[in-house]
Design a protein around this motif. Structure first.
Motif, short mmCIF file in Angstrom:
data_model
loop_
_atom_site.label_atom_id
_atom_site.label_comp_id
_atom_site.label_asym_id
_atom_site.label_seq_id
_atom_site.Cartn_x
_atom_site.Cartn_y
_atom_site.Cartn_z
N PHE A 65 32.60 9.28 -21.12
CA PHE A 65 32.56 10.32 -21.21
C PHE A 65 31.78 10.19 -22.38
CE2 PHE A 65 37.34 11.23 -21.10
CZ PHE A 65 37.46 10.20 -20.75
N PHE A 66 31.23 11.79 -21.53
CA PHE A 66 29.62 12.43 -21.92
C PHE A 66 30.22 13.76 -21.61
CE2 PHE A 66 25.30 12.67 -23.21
CZ PHE A 66 24.94 14.26 -21.95
N ALA A 67 29.82 14.39 -23.15
CA ALA A 67 30.08 16.27 -23.27
C ALA A 67 28.35 16.48 -23.50
CB ALA A 67 30.52 16.81 -24.46
N GLU A 68 27.96 17.68 -23.35
CA GLU A 68 26.99 18.37 -23.33
C GLU A 68 26.92 19.99 -23.20
OE1 GLU A 68 23.80 17.33 -21.01
OE2 GLU A 68 25.40 18.27 -18.87
N ARG A 69 26.27 20.79 -23.96
CA ARG A 69 25.30 21.93 -24.36
C ARG A 69 24.84 21.94 -24.56
NH1 ARG A 69 28.64 25.71 -29.16
NH2 ARG A 69 29.39 27.78 -27.84
N PRO A 70 24.05 22.37 -23.48
CA PRO A 70 22.27 22.27 -24.26
C PRO A 70 22.20 24.06 -24.86
CG PRO A 70 23.15 22.52 -21.87
CD PRO A 70 24.52 22.35 -22.30
N GLU A 71 22.70 24.41 -24.18
CA GLU A 71 21.89 26.14 -24.25
C GLU A 71 23.04 26.46 -25.82
OE1 GLU A 71 21.72 28.36 -21.38
OE2 GLU A 71 19.47 27.16 -20.88
N GLY A 72 24.00 26.20 -25.96
CA GLY A 72 24.81 26.46 -27.21
C GLY A 72 26.02 27.22 -26.50
N SER A 73 25.76 27.98 -25.75
CA SER A 73 27.12 28.81 -24.66
C SER A 73 28.03 27.73 -23.84
CB SER A 73 26.49 29.33 -23.97
OG SER A 73 27.43 30.23 -23.65
N VAL A 74 28.03 26.89 -22.49
CA VAL A 74 28.19 26.97 -21.30
C VAL A 74 28.96 25.51 -22.18
CG1 VAL A 74 28.78 25.79 -18.86
CG2 VAL A 74 28.12 27.96 -19.62
N SER A 75 29.77 24.84 -21.86
CA SER A 75 29.51 23.36 -21.68
C SER A 75 30.12 22.19 -21.19
CB SER A 75 30.50 22.42 -23.24
OG SER A 75 30.51 21.31 -23.42
N THR A 76 29.56 21.27 -20.56
CA THR A 76 30.41 19.85 -19.36
C THR A 76 31.09 19.02 -20.56
OG1 THR A 76 28.40 21.18 -17.82
CG2 THR A 76 30.45 19.28 -17.06
N LEU A 77 31.61 18.63 -19.56
CA LEU A 77 32.46 17.18 -20.00
C LEU A 77 32.35 16.66 -19.20
CD1 LEU A 77 34.00 15.43 -22.01
CD2 LEU A 77 36.25 16.46 -21.33
N LYS A 78 31.79 14.97 -18.96
CA LYS A 78 31.19 14.62 -17.30
C LYS A 78 32.61 13.48 -17.95
CE LYS A 78 27.05 16.74 -16.59
NZ LYS A 78 25.90 15.99 -16.48
N ILE A 79 33.31 12.78 -17.15
CA ILE A 79 33.80 11.79 -17.38
C ILE A 79 33.56 10.77 -15.19
CG2 ILE A 79 35.56 10.38 -17.22
CD1 ILE A 79 37.45 13.09 -18.00
N GLN A 80 32.89 10.06 -15.84
CA GLN A 80 32.33 9.14 -15.26
C GLN A 80 33.03 7.83 -14.84
OE1 GLN A 80 28.60 7.25 -17.03
NE2 GLN A 80 27.46 8.83 -16.37
N ARG A 81 33.29 7.02 -13.16
CA ARG A 81 33.97 5.92 -13.25
C ARG A 81 35.50 6.10 -13.43
NH1 ARG A 81 29.41 4.17 -15.44
NH2 ARG A 81 31.05 3.40 -16.90
N THR A 82 36.06 7.52 -13.14
CA THR A 82 37.21 7.61 -13.68
C THR A 82 38.51 6.61 -13.21
OG1 THR A 82 37.55 9.20 -11.32
CG2 THR A 82 36.77 9.99 -13.71
N GLN A 83 39.08 6.31 -13.85
CA GLN A 83 40.30 5.67 -14.25
C GLN A 83 41.29 6.24 -14.66
OE1 GLN A 83 40.24 1.37 -13.90
NE2 GLN A 83 37.74 2.80 -14.09
N GLN A 84 42.89 5.29 -14.01
CA GLN A 84 43.98 5.66 -14.23
C GLN A 84 44.50 6.77 -15.41
OE1 GLN A 84 46.88 4.25 -11.80
NE2 GLN A 84 46.61 5.39 -10.00
#
Lengths: 112, 118
Positions: A65-84
């Motif tokens: 699990f990784f999250a970012e908000r590079p410009e202090g507005s929009v954010s993205t939550l990324k999940i790699q190799r998803t599991q059930q």
């Protein structure tokens, strides 16, 4: 004004796929939170940003699990190799001042 | 560690009955915030109330009222003359007050599902 928006609203992923969930907070809101809500349970804290700084990521369940908000507005939550066990509703919330949060509608992730 | 307990998993009442949703919390912090949220079938969490730990005054808003008792670590929510539209899942939450920032993460209970029958 517009509330917190999240996209996609629904996501189906095959186990092992990577997914990216987007959150658009209320304009001007400094703080942004991600929560995970499993079926029949309350939301559980994942991570918190103040502007672009990630101040707390203690709730992220694994290094997939990784999250970012590079410009202090929009954010993205990324999940790699998803599991059930990643299947849940992912809620985003933003806050202007103080701890009151405004929640988005959530993204329902189903991992098959 | 913080903990919020909502012992009632499901409550069913008939319209116009009064209903109280219980919330008990645990925290070592001396300053904190308590919340109630409503989650209708659409899924979006709707803020109902926030309470500061140093303000034990009870509050009434229309048919809703909240009873905060620090001595028993409880923050109960009462709906008077319930209506069908009150049917939802209700969550109690506890938030830390973080010095130097304007927000802190929240710990939620597992919710109480309220069904109001006509």
């Amino acid at each position: 004004g517009a509330g917190v928006s999240q996209s996609p609203r629904y996501k189906v992923a095959k186990r092992g796929q990577d997914v990216a969930l987007r959150c658009d907070p209320i304009s001007g809101h400094v703080s942004l939170f991600w929560y995970q809500q499993a079926l029949g349970q309350g939301p559980e804290f994942l991570t918190y940003f103040q502007n672009e700084a990630q101040l707390d990521k203690s709730g992220l369940p694994s290094d997939r699990f990784f999250a970012e908000r590079p410009e202090g507005s929009v954010s993205t939550l990324k999940i790699q190799r998803t599991q059930q066990e990643d299947s849940a509703v992912y809620l985003c919330a933003s806050s202007l001042d103080g701890p009151r949060m405004y929640f988005g509608p959530g993204t329902r992730l189903t991992v098959t | 560690a913080q903990k919020v307990t909502q012992a009632q998993t499901e409550i069913s009442v008939v319209e116009k009955e009064d209903v109280t949703l219980d919330c008990v919390y645990e925290t070592r912090d001396t300053t904190y915030y308590l919340f109630w949220y409503k989650q209708p079938p659409s899924g979006e969490l709707v803020f109902l109330i926030r309470r500061n730990s140093f303000d034990e005054q009870n509050e009434i808003s229309g048919r809703y009222s909240w009873n905060f008792q620090k001595s028993t670590s409880s923050f109960n929510f009462t709906i008077t003359a319930s209506q069908v539209v009150d049917s939802a899942v209700y969550f109690c939450a506890l938030s830390e007050a973080v010095i130097g920032t304007n927000a802190g993460k929240s710990t939620f209970g597992d919710g109480t599902t309220l069904t109001v029958k006509p």
